[in-house]
Design a protein around this motif. Structure first.
Motif, PDB file in Angstrom:
ATOM      1  N   UNK A  68       0.811  -1.410  -0.161  1.00  0.00           N
ATOM      2  CA  UNK A  68      -0.058   0.000   0.013  1.00  0.00           C
ATOM      3  C   UNK A  68       1.020   1.216   0.001  1.00  0.00           C
ATOM      4  N   UNK A  69       0.178   2.419  -0.376  1.00  0.00           N
ATOM      5  CA  UNK A  69       0.801   3.500  -0.361  1.00  0.00           C
ATOM      6  C   UNK A  69       0.345   4.410   0.895  1.00  0.00           C
ATOM      7  N   UNK A  70      -0.563   3.946   1.834  1.00  0.00           N
ATOM      8  CA  UNK A  70      -1.013   4.519   2.967  1.00  0.00           C
ATOM      9  C   UNK A  70      -0.100   4.744   3.575  1.00  0.00           C
ATOM     10  N   UNK A  71       0.128   6.204   4.099  1.00  0.00           N
ATOM     11  CA  UNK A  71       0.988   6.788   5.186  1.00  0.00           C
ATOM     12  C   UNK A  71       2.332   7.232   4.091  1.00  0.00           C
ATOM     13  N   UNK A  72       2.245   7.273   3.002  1.00  0.00           N
ATOM     14  CA  UNK A  72       3.325   8.142   2.083  1.00  0.00           C
ATOM     15  C   UNK A  72       3.826   7.213   1.182  1.00  0.00           C
ATOM     16  N   UNK A  73       5.138   6.763   1.278  1.00  0.00           N
ATOM     17  CA  UNK A  73       5.670   5.903   0.108  1.00  0.00           C
ATOM     18  C   UNK A  73       5.179   4.496   0.237  1.00  0.00           C
ATOM     19  N   UNK A  74       5.439   3.731  -0.958  1.00  0.00           N
ATOM     20  CA  UNK A  74       4.817   2.266  -1.031  1.00  0.00           C
ATOM     21  C   UNK A  74       5.575   1.441   0.177  1.00  0.00           C
ATOM     22  N   UNK A  75       4.863   0.665   0.778  1.00  0.00           N
ATOM     23  CA  UNK A  75       5.346  -0.151   1.759  1.00  0.00           C
ATOM     24  C   UNK A  75       4.637  -1.521   1.495  1.00  0.00           C
ATOM     25  N   UNK A  76       5.479  -2.552   2.053  1.00  0.00           N
ATOM     26  CA  UNK A  76       5.276  -3.779   1.742  1.00  0.00           C
ATOM     27  C   UNK A  76       5.100  -4.568   3.305  1.00  0.00           C
ATOM     28  N   UNK A  77       3.942  -5.207   3.487  1.00  0.00           N
ATOM     29  CA  UNK A  77       3.640  -6.083   4.759  1.00  0.00           C
ATOM     30  C   UNK A  77       2.941  -7.259   4.679  1.00  0.00           C
ATOM     31  N   UNK A  78       1.943  -7.370   5.638  1.00  0.00           N
ATOM     32  CA  UNK A  78       1.334  -8.689   5.661  1.00  0.00           C
ATOM     33  C   UNK A  78      -0.313  -8.360   5.737  1.00  0.00           C
TER      34      UNK A  78
END
Length: 135
Positions: A68-78
């Motif tokens: 997602x890009x929620x919170x700024x830059x794209x981030x990867x998680x679970x």
């Protein structure tokens, strides 16, 4: 006169309640298919339209991968979801718990609370066409 004023104030107070996620029963998750890319159509903060999240997207991948890009830059998680119709995201810039309000093949409505504000996100599934795949 004073009694009618107090009654009016009380009536107004009870009729203007918040539309919080816990006020409505959860959506069953039987047959829920999240995998794919979902892009924001409309966002609401405290039930008012907001452009704060323009360009927002969620990608639900195999093996519970989440981007997602929620919170700024794209981030990867679970991500994980359960029978209470909640999606819980972790290991991303802004982890959150989302209540699934509506879901069909092409549309997803999520509710969450972030930093003390109630949010609703209406997302559409992005479908790749053969042209997009070939280019």
């Amino acid at each position: 006169m004073r009694a009618s004023l107090i009654f009016s104030i009380l009536l107004l107070a009870f009729s203007c309640g918040d539309d919080k996620p816990q006020d409505n029963p959860p959506l069953p998750t039987d047959g829920l298919e999240l995998e794919g890319r979902w892009e924001l159509v409309e966002a609401r903060r405290n039930n008012r339209p907001t452009q704060t999240f323009d360009g927002l997207y969620f990608v639900f991948g195999p093996e519970n991968q989440f981007v997602t890009n929620l919170g700024g830059d794209e981030s990867t998680g679970k991500f994980a979801y359960d029978e209470r119709a909640e999606i819980v995201t972790t290991e991303v810039a802004l982890p959150a718990t989302y209540l699934i309000r509506e879901h069909n093949d092409g549309e997803l409505m999520l509710e969450t609370e972030l930093e003390g504000f109630a949010f609703k996100f209406l997302l559409n599934r992005v479908v790749e066409t053969n042209e997009e795949v070939e280019s």
